[in-house]
Design an enzyme around this catalytic site. Sequence first.
Site: not given
Length: 291
Positions: A143, A27-28, A33
């Site tokens: 990533g 999340g965040a 993302h």
Amino acid sequence: MIIARTIEALDAARTTLGPLALVPTMGALHAGHVSLVAAAHESGLAVAASIFVNPLQFGPNEDFARYPRDEAADLAALRAAGCALAWLPDASVMYPSGDATVIEVAGPAQRWEGAARPSHFRGVATVVAKLFGQIRPERAYFGEKDWQQVQVVSRMARDLALPVTIVTVPTMREPDGLALSSRNRYLAPEERRRAAILPATLQDLRAELQNDAVAESATAAALERAHTRLRDHGFAVDYVALVDAVSLEPITCPRAGSRLLAAARLGAVRLLDTMSVDMTMVREEISSEVH
Ligand code: PAF
């Protein structure tokens, strides 16, 4: 977008959507993302994203409790990015009571983040293995910024013969070069300005090393200069290292498949960065000059 919070709802979604490409997250969410989701779309598969702040990968003195959580904003971002499925298990789904199995990782997990954060990669590998078991994706997207994490997960998938292809997506950066990270929001404005010195240092170091004539002593001196520059700008440096990109063992001279890894703290925020040192490029330039 289907939002699943139980294994039953997830299984129903998998039946509806067919083969999936997975973007695992805590999340965040930020533009980095979103770029993973965009890369996953290129597979042509329906894209699933998971959101789970995994307690097992945080050490006792780390920021699990205050890790940023904003479910509504995250779901809106995933919807806008065209995700077909959001998987939001709670801790009791991910770690049911009586849970007795974890994944132990060695090899690329041992040094760097593994040394600075003992048991971190055991937590990452365990949760990622569970996500793979729950979602059964054909492809999973990670990533490049967390280079060591990608190597640990790739090695786990290989060693355990997990039927998933791991895809690495280039780091997204702010205009001043800072790699996007959910933790950047904790930097005070003055720290945020100084944070750009980390990618600038790695870039300069890479330029010094990406030169066919660099000897061991020059490599060591260049690494030491990078350390000093960061320290002089108030970073608490954990490591700046030249490593083999897959084994993550330190190497003494740049060569094909070498990589720079760095971790340094500014105030309470630990920043990671990584850049490739592409010696094949240099060799190609030299041989085209010679022929
Ligand atoms: O990179 C992350 O956000 C996490 O380590 C991951 C891969 C989602 C596992 O919790």
